[in-house]
Enzyme design. Structure first.
Site, short mmCIF file in Angstrom:
data_model
loop_
_atom_site.label_atom_id
_atom_site.label_comp_id
_atom_site.label_asym_id
_atom_site.label_seq_id
_atom_site.Cartn_x
_atom_site.Cartn_y
_atom_site.Cartn_z
N LYS A 65 -0.62 4.85 4.74
CA LYS A 65 -1.58 3.94 5.38
C LYS A 65 -1.15 3.70 6.83
CE LYS A 65 -3.84 -0.57 4.81
NZ LYS A 65 -5.17 -0.04 5.17
N HIS B 26 0.84 -1.20 0.00
CA HIS B 26 0.00 0.00 0.00
C HIS B 26 0.87 1.25 0.00
CE1 HIS B 26 -3.28 -2.73 1.06
NE2 HIS B 26 -4.10 -1.76 0.73
#
Ligand code: NAP
Length: 266
Positions: A157, A153
């Site tokens: 995040k 990601h």
């Protein structure tokens, strides 16, 4: 028209949901909530004309004043549970994309949704491709019980591993039953080198880098072969058809549905 409030509207996902709610024929934006950009007209978030809806920071007030029917939440792991409980108490049905809720939080939300006779959808991933990846991975686990997950990601995040990786692991564990993989005596020379450990020795590895959106590989190992099931969300638009499906479905539900696949697949 379904009256939708967006919590976390100024974030990356919130802005995409805003575009989607404004564009769909059967949804109407009634409130925009964020701790950031309070007082700003929601329309200006997209660089367009004012919509006459100002960003509010008090969720309870905004939901009550706007007569919201559905609240979409894309905030963060620290605020999501309080937001969902607030929505349910106000009689508003939550559609939750924010990941990182604990099992205890999930139970609290479930109990309140049941008591209030309200629907609530909690979906770790709204992208149809990701849901198919999870479904195929669960099927493959019946034949390939040795499996590890690598998820990637963007570096903003907050939670790790991703909600999608946890959901994938849970589905695999359900299918493969009582099985232990890996070496019991394994030694990590750097802590964390082998990733996070789920029951049965299933490992999840989390990569966080700029340039990534949301990506996952589920790698199965067998005798003389490996099988990789891979999904990439290369743009946040990939989540929007799923978010709309959830907005349309939640008014008809009662209690918590965990995972959009429960509404899409047999
Ligand atoms: P983001 O860009 O950081 O957006 C979150 C927004 O919510 C920010 O504007 C943040 O403000 C705001 N916020 C934080 N606490 C709040 C509160 N209590 N009330 C109102 N607003 C609040 O994050 P993102 O990339 O959009 O991701 C949001 C969540 O969605 C993450 O948990 C991510 O993992 C998840 N996600 C889920 C899916 C799915 O398909 N389910 C897909 C992608 C992402 P500040 O910046 O001031 O904190």
């Amino acid at each position: 028209m379904i009256k939708v409030a967006i919590s976390g509207v100024a974030g990356r996902m919130g802005r995409e949901v805003l575009k989607t709610v404004l564009a769909a024929e059967d949804t109407e934006l009634c409130a925009a909530i964020d701790v950031f950009n309070e007082g700003l007209d929601a329309g200006t978030l997209l660089g367009g004309e004012p919509l006459g809806i100002k960003i509010a920071s008090n969720l309870a007030e905004a939901l009550t004043a706007s007569g919201a029917e559905v609240m979409v939440d894309f905030t963060g792991p620290r605020s999501v549970t309080a937001n969902v409980l607030t929505a349910l108490k106000a009689g508003v049905r939550p559609v939750v994309g924010t990941t990182g809720m604990s099992r205890e939080d999930f139970i609290k939300v479930s109990e309140l949704a049941n008591n209030m006779h309200l629907g609530c959808i909690i979906a770790p991933n709204f992208a149809i491709g990701a849901l198919l990846m999870i479904k195929f991975a669960a099927e493959a686990a019946k034949y390939f019980p040795h499996v590890e997950i690598i998820e990637k990601h963007h570096d903003q995040k907050l939670d790790a591993p991703s909600g999608t990786a946890i959901k994938t692991a849970e589905m695999i564990l359900e299918q493969r039953g009582d099985f232990q993989q890996g070496l019991a005596l394994e030694e990590e020379k750097i802590i964390g080198a082998r990733g996070g450990k789920m029951p049965g020795g299933l490992r999840i590895h989390s990569v966080r880098l700029p340039g990534c959106v949301a990506h996952q590989e589920v790698i199965f190992g067998g005798v003389g072969q490996t099988l990789t099931i891979k999904h990439d969300s290369i743009a946040r638009e990939s989540f929007m058809p799923g978010v709309l499906t959830a907005i349309r479905a939640v008014p008809r539900l009662e209690g918590v549905v965990y995972g959009l696949e429960n509404l899409l697949f047999e």
